[in-house]
Scaffold this motif. Sequence first.
Motif, mmCIF file in Angstrom:
data_model
loop_
_atom_site.group_PDB
_atom_site.id
_atom_site.type_symbol
_atom_site.label_atom_id
_atom_site.label_comp_id
_atom_site.label_asym_id
_atom_site.label_seq_id
_atom_site.Cartn_x
_atom_site.Cartn_y
_atom_site.Cartn_z
ATOM 1 N N LEU A 65 0.830 -1.202 0.000
ATOM 2 C CA LEU A 65 0.000 0.000 0.000
ATOM 3 C C LEU A 65 0.867 1.257 0.000
ATOM 4 C CD1 LEU A 65 -2.917 -0.740 2.502
ATOM 5 C CD2 LEU A 65 -3.114 -0.331 0.045
ATOM 6 N N LYS A 66 1.931 1.221 0.773
ATOM 7 C CA LYS A 66 2.774 2.400 0.938
ATOM 8 C C LYS A 66 3.470 2.787 -0.362
ATOM 9 C CE LYS A 66 4.097 5.618 3.686
ATOM 10 N NZ LYS A 66 3.099 6.606 4.131
ATOM 11 N N LYS A 67 3.612 1.831 -1.282
ATOM 12 C CA LYS A 67 4.257 2.126 -2.563
ATOM 13 C C LYS A 67 3.460 3.137 -3.388
ATOM 14 C CE LYS A 67 6.560 -2.358 -3.199
ATOM 15 N NZ LYS A 67 6.579 -3.600 -4.020
ATOM 16 N N THR A 68 2.133 3.118 -3.244
ATOM 17 C CA THR A 68 1.281 3.956 -4.085
ATOM 18 C C THR A 68 0.407 4.931 -3.312
ATOM 19 O OG1 THR A 68 -0.402 2.213 -4.119
ATOM 20 C CG2 THR A 68 1.188 2.223 -5.919
ATOM 21 N N CYS A 69 0.427 4.851 -1.989
ATOM 22 C CA CYS A 69 -0.490 5.678 -1.185
ATOM 23 C C CYS A 69 0.270 6.693 -0.333
ATOM 24 C CB CYS A 69 -1.347 4.785 -0.280
ATOM 25 S SG CYS A 69 -2.398 3.631 -1.190
ATOM 26 N N ASP A 70 -0.265 7.918 -0.290
ATOM 27 C CA ASP A 70 0.328 8.971 0.532
ATOM 28 C C ASP A 70 0.043 8.753 2.008
ATOM 29 O OD1 ASP A 70 1.156 10.399 -1.828
ATOM 30 O OD2 ASP A 70 -0.931 10.995 -2.074
ATOM 31 N N LYS A 71 -1.149 8.233 2.277
ATOM 32 C CA LYS A 71 -1.546 7.942 3.653
ATOM 33 C C LYS A 71 -1.995 6.487 3.744
ATOM 34 C CE LYS A 71 -3.201 12.579 4.917
ATOM 35 N NZ LYS A 71 -4.374 13.345 5.433
ATOM 36 N N VAL A 72 -1.741 5.880 4.897
ATOM 37 C CA VAL A 72 -2.192 4.507 5.129
ATOM 38 C C VAL A 72 -2.898 4.432 6.471
ATOM 39 C CG1 VAL A 72 -1.521 2.100 5.458
ATOM 40 C CG2 VAL A 72 -0.365 3.468 3.722
ATOM 41 N N TYR A 73 -4.115 3.915 6.454
ATOM 42 C CA TYR A 73 -4.864 3.624 7.672
ATOM 43 C C TYR A 73 -4.827 2.112 7.886
ATOM 44 C CZ TYR A 73 -6.942 8.219 6.564
ATOM 45 O OH TYR A 73 -7.136 9.536 6.250
ATOM 46 N N ILE A 74 -4.821 1.686 9.145
ATOM 47 C CA ILE A 74 -4.871 0.250 9.447
ATOM 48 C C ILE A 74 -6.025 -0.033 10.391
ATOM 49 C CG2 ILE A 74 -3.661 -1.772 10.333
ATOM 50 C CD1 ILE A 74 -1.052 -0.549 9.659
ATOM 51 N N ILE A 75 -6.811 -1.033 10.020
ATOM 52 C CA ILE A 75 -7.906 -1.526 10.854
ATOM 53 C C ILE A 75 -7.575 -2.959 11.233
ATOM 54 C CG2 ILE A 75 -10.369 -2.087 10.962
ATOM 55 C CD1 ILE A 75 -10.808 0.066 8.800
ATOM 56 N N GLY A 76 -7.528 -3.247 12.526
ATOM 57 C CA GLY A 76 -7.202 -4.587 12.972
ATOM 58 C C GLY A 76 -8.275 -5.153 13.875
ATOM 59 N N PHE A 77 -8.672 -6.389 13.603
ATOM 60 C CA PHE A 77 -9.705 -7.058 14.400
ATOM 61 C C PHE A 77 -9.072 -8.173 15.226
ATOM 62 C CE2 PHE A 77 -12.438 -10.881 14.556
ATOM 63 C CZ PHE A 77 -13.377 -10.440 15.472
ATOM 64 N N SER A 78 -9.374 -8.200 16.525
ATOM 65 C CA SER A 78 -8.932 -9.254 17.434
ATOM 66 C C SER A 78 -7.402 -9.384 17.399
ATOM 67 C CB SER A 78 -9.624 -10.571 17.084
ATOM 68 O OG SER A 78 -9.462 -11.511 18.126
ATOM 69 N N MET A 79 -6.855 -10.568 17.081
ATOM 70 C CA MET A 79 -5.398 -10.686 16.964
ATOM 71 C C MET A 79 -4.863 -9.721 15.913
ATOM 72 S SD MET A 79 -3.024 -14.000 15.995
ATOM 73 C CE MET A 79 -3.389 -13.908 14.221
ATOM 74 N N GLY A 80 -5.650 -9.491 14.870
ATOM 75 C CA GLY A 80 -5.255 -8.532 13.845
ATOM 76 C C GLY A 80 -5.080 -7.136 14.397
ATOM 77 N N GLY A 81 -5.775 -6.829 15.491
ATOM 78 C CA GLY A 81 -5.610 -5.534 16.142
ATOM 79 C C GLY A 81 -4.238 -5.403 16.777
ATOM 80 N N MET A 82 -3.737 -6.489 17.323
ATOM 81 C CA MET A 82 -2.406 -6.451 17.918
ATOM 82 C C MET A 82 -1.332 -6.369 16.840
ATOM 83 S SD MET A 82 -3.112 -6.197 21.005
ATOM 84 C CE MET A 82 -1.432 -6.234 21.639
ATOM 85 N N ILE A 83 -1.543 -7.069 15.731
ATOM 86 C CA ILE A 83 -0.610 -6.962 14.606
ATOM 87 C C ILE A 83 -0.638 -5.543 14.049
ATOM 88 C CG2 ILE A 83 -0.105 -7.773 12.271
ATOM 89 C CD1 ILE A 83 -1.182 -10.513 13.102
#
Length: 228
Positions: A65-83
Amino acid sequence: MIGCLCIHGYTGGPYEVQPLVDYLEQRTDWKFEVPTLPGHGRELDLKGHYYQEWIATAELAYLELKKTCDKVYIIGFSMGGMIASYLSAKHEVDRLVLLSAAGKYISVPQMYKDLTGFLTEAFRGSLEENELFLHYQNKLKQTPFPSSVEFVKCVQFTRPFLKDIHNPVLIVQGKQDEMVPDKAAIYLEQEIPSEDKQLVFLNESKHLICHGKDKEELFETVISFLTR
């Protein structure tokens, strides 16, 4: 361009966050990445996979994502939230959303309540119609014990990085979550030093928060936070 990385939970898959992804896609022109962590998905194949692989998969998706995006948001659910928290501490992330994040586990009172409900339904002969019971019954059959140890290791590894998060953070927790207790959300709020953080409890939501009774409130809360 804005990129949005959405990371699912342990023994889950993109379907756990898909309702929220669909909602955001319909209302934005963002670029989305929703990777399937190794061994995960509708059909689990967790044997032989390690938590480092799960983190690496999410990190590679962020880098894409960072290759083409100026800003990056991350949404993490459960264990994905810790990652997601780990990635937010390590990389340049503009906004972070933590949904039912497994900073602490498990909610014994709620699990007891659910198990009591299962027993009641079993006596009535209607247990096989309970979607929550069927969901966890299926997962238990497909989850080797060593994989659950990897889940615990993942949480233990990522937890120290919470103190290095300084970007805006939204923490959302279901009050009826049968897996992650309320204190997990409070713990996250206390550990994360960001000066811009928001904690929201949804009264009718269980662990699968993107599929819960409060999902419309959840979706509106998330898009408001990400677009304010």
